[in-house]
Design an enzyme around this catalytic site. Sequence first.
Site, PDB file in Angstrom:
ATOM      1  N   GLU A  44     -22.321  34.903   7.783  1.00  0.00           N
ATOM      2  CA  GLU A  44     -21.954  34.062   6.458  1.00  0.00           C
ATOM      3  C   GLU A  44     -21.170  34.896   5.528  1.00  0.00           C
ATOM      4  O   GLU A  44     -21.459  36.378   5.014  1.00  0.00           O
ATOM      5  CB  GLU A  44     -23.077  33.936   5.972  1.00  0.00           C
ATOM      6  CG  GLU A  44     -23.038  32.834   4.644  1.00  0.00           C
ATOM      7  CD  GLU A  44     -24.296  32.710   3.908  1.00  0.00           C
ATOM      8  OE1 GLU A  44     -24.250  31.882   3.144  1.00  0.00           O
ATOM      9  OE2 GLU A  44     -25.313  33.487   4.266  1.00  0.00           O
ATOM     10  N   ASP A  96     -15.210  43.334   2.092  1.00  0.00           N
ATOM     11  CA  ASP A  96     -14.230  42.260   1.718  1.00  0.00           C
ATOM     12  C   ASP A  96     -14.105  41.177   3.217  1.00  0.00           C
ATOM     13  O   ASP A  96     -13.814  41.914   4.026  1.00  0.00           O
ATOM     14  CB  ASP A  96     -12.993  42.616   1.355  1.00  0.00           C
ATOM     15  CG  ASP A  96     -11.830  41.594   0.688  1.00  0.00           C
ATOM     16  OD1 ASP A  96     -12.352  40.344   1.038  1.00  0.00           O
ATOM     17  OD2 ASP A  96     -11.096  41.922   0.140  1.00  0.00           O
ATOM     18  N   ASP A 118     -15.889  30.228  -3.580  1.00  0.00           N
ATOM     19  CA  ASP A 118     -14.988  30.168  -4.843  1.00  0.00           C
ATOM     20  C   ASP A 118     -13.900  29.269  -4.495  1.00  0.00           C
ATOM     21  O   ASP A 118     -13.306  29.463  -3.729  1.00  0.00           O
ATOM     22  CB  ASP A 118     -14.499  31.804  -5.411  1.00  0.00           C
ATOM     23  CG  ASP A 118     -13.953  31.673  -6.733  1.00  0.00           C
ATOM     24  OD1 ASP A 118     -13.382  30.558  -7.051  1.00  0.00           O
ATOM     25  OD2 ASP A 118     -14.249  32.654  -7.345  1.00  0.00           O
ATOM     26  N   LYS A 122      -6.409  27.187  -8.876  1.00  0.00           N
ATOM     27  CA  LYS A 122      -5.002  27.061  -9.288  1.00  0.00           C
ATOM     28  C   LYS A 122      -4.436  27.371  -8.288  1.00  0.00           C
ATOM     29  O   LYS A 122      -4.683  28.241  -7.101  1.00  0.00           O
ATOM     30  CB  LYS A 122      -4.882  28.350 -10.437  1.00  0.00           C
ATOM     31  CG  LYS A 122      -5.504  28.071 -11.865  1.00  0.00           C
ATOM     32  CD  LYS A 122      -5.442  29.152 -12.652  1.00  0.00           C
ATOM     33  CE  LYS A 122      -5.963  28.987 -14.056  1.00  0.00           C
ATOM     34  NZ  LYS A 122      -5.930  30.100 -14.917  1.00  0.00           N
ATOM     35  N   ASP A 154     -19.836  22.021  -3.065  1.00  0.00           N
ATOM     36  CA  ASP A 154     -20.126  20.911  -4.044  1.00  0.00           C
ATOM     37  C   ASP A 154     -18.443  20.521  -4.677  1.00  0.00           C
ATOM     38  O   ASP A 154     -18.608  19.605  -5.241  1.00  0.00           O
ATOM     39  CB  ASP A 154     -20.974  21.460  -5.298  1.00  0.00           C
ATOM     40  CG  ASP A 154     -20.534  22.331  -6.112  1.00  0.00           C
ATOM     41  OD1 ASP A 154     -19.710  23.577  -5.514  1.00  0.00           O
ATOM     42  OD2 ASP A 154     -20.123  22.236  -7.148  1.00  0.00           O
ATOM     43  N   THR A 193     -28.557  26.809   0.151  1.00  0.00           N
ATOM     44  CA  THR A 193     -28.186  28.167  -0.561  1.00  0.00           C
ATOM     45  C   THR A 193     -28.880  27.922  -1.772  1.00  0.00           C
ATOM     46  O   THR A 193     -29.267  26.752  -2.295  1.00  0.00           O
ATOM     47  CB  THR A 193     -26.749  28.215  -0.564  1.00  0.00           C
ATOM     48  OG1 THR A 193     -26.271  27.205  -1.712  1.00  0.00           O
ATOM     49  CG2 THR A 193     -25.987  28.281   0.685  1.00  0.00           C
ATOM     50  N   GLU A 194     -28.799  28.992  -2.659  1.00  0.00           N
ATOM     51  CA  GLU A 194     -29.346  28.937  -4.063  1.00  0.00           C
ATOM     52  C   GLU A 194     -28.501  27.930  -4.841  1.00  0.00           C
ATOM     53  O   GLU A 194     -29.193  27.130  -5.584  1.00  0.00           O
ATOM     54  CB  GLU A 194     -29.212  30.336  -4.624  1.00  0.00           C
ATOM     55  CG  GLU A 194     -30.238  31.298  -4.142  1.00  0.00           C
ATOM     56  CD  GLU A 194     -29.809  32.072  -3.058  1.00  0.00           C
ATOM     57  OE1 GLU A 194     -30.578  32.844  -2.559  1.00  0.00           O
ATOM     58  OE2 GLU A 194     -28.529  31.773  -2.594  1.00  0.00           O
TER      59      GLU A 194
END
Length: 217
Positions: A44, A96, A118, A122, A154, A193-194
């Site tokens: 993950e 990373d 994330d 942009k 989402d 997930t949270e």
Amino acid sequence: MRVRNRKGAGEMLAENAHIVVENPADFKGRWSERFGNDHPIHIEVGCGKGAFITGMAALHPEINYIAIDMQLSVLSYALDKAIEADLPNVQMMLVDGAALSEYFADGEIDQVYLNFSDPWPKGRHEKRRLTYKSFLATYEKILRPEGEIHFKTDNRGLFEYSLVSLANYGMELKKVWLDLHQDEEFAPQNVMTEYEQKFSQKGQVIYRLEAKFLPKK
């Protein structure tokens, strides 16, 4: 996932070297030795606080899982869950996600999970999105032939972008959910997930896809 710096997080990771791999490059091509078996390996990328990876590991002891995050404090919370659950099939890496090929040999991984990444909305940040073509090339390199990516978000914009990015890369979109939590058949196997738990309580739509790499012609 952004969280406040957690006091003692570094020491916590160092004290649990049996779970958190200090020098993951040392195990490139040898992860089966680290786990002590030759079970399939799922990773993950961006594990957050670890609800998903520990939930999956508990449900599937026949699969090895590696949680990856580049934020020290975030990974320490995931470590909390792994310690509490006492899961022998979970390892963690503070690295990373763009450098995965430094830690895994070609074809060493069976599946990649990307959960609530994330969105980097942009345009100038497009290359940072975990479904950008350079990331896809890295996943393809470390995955076995026809290895899969499972992606949840989402963010509709990121989901639409990812559908196009994966298709343009030549991947096969096996399944697509435009409202995951309305799928009663999939619900029993959906580990949240949270973020997903929080968004679900607010009634937000969750998008999901499963895609696989195809052999190069």
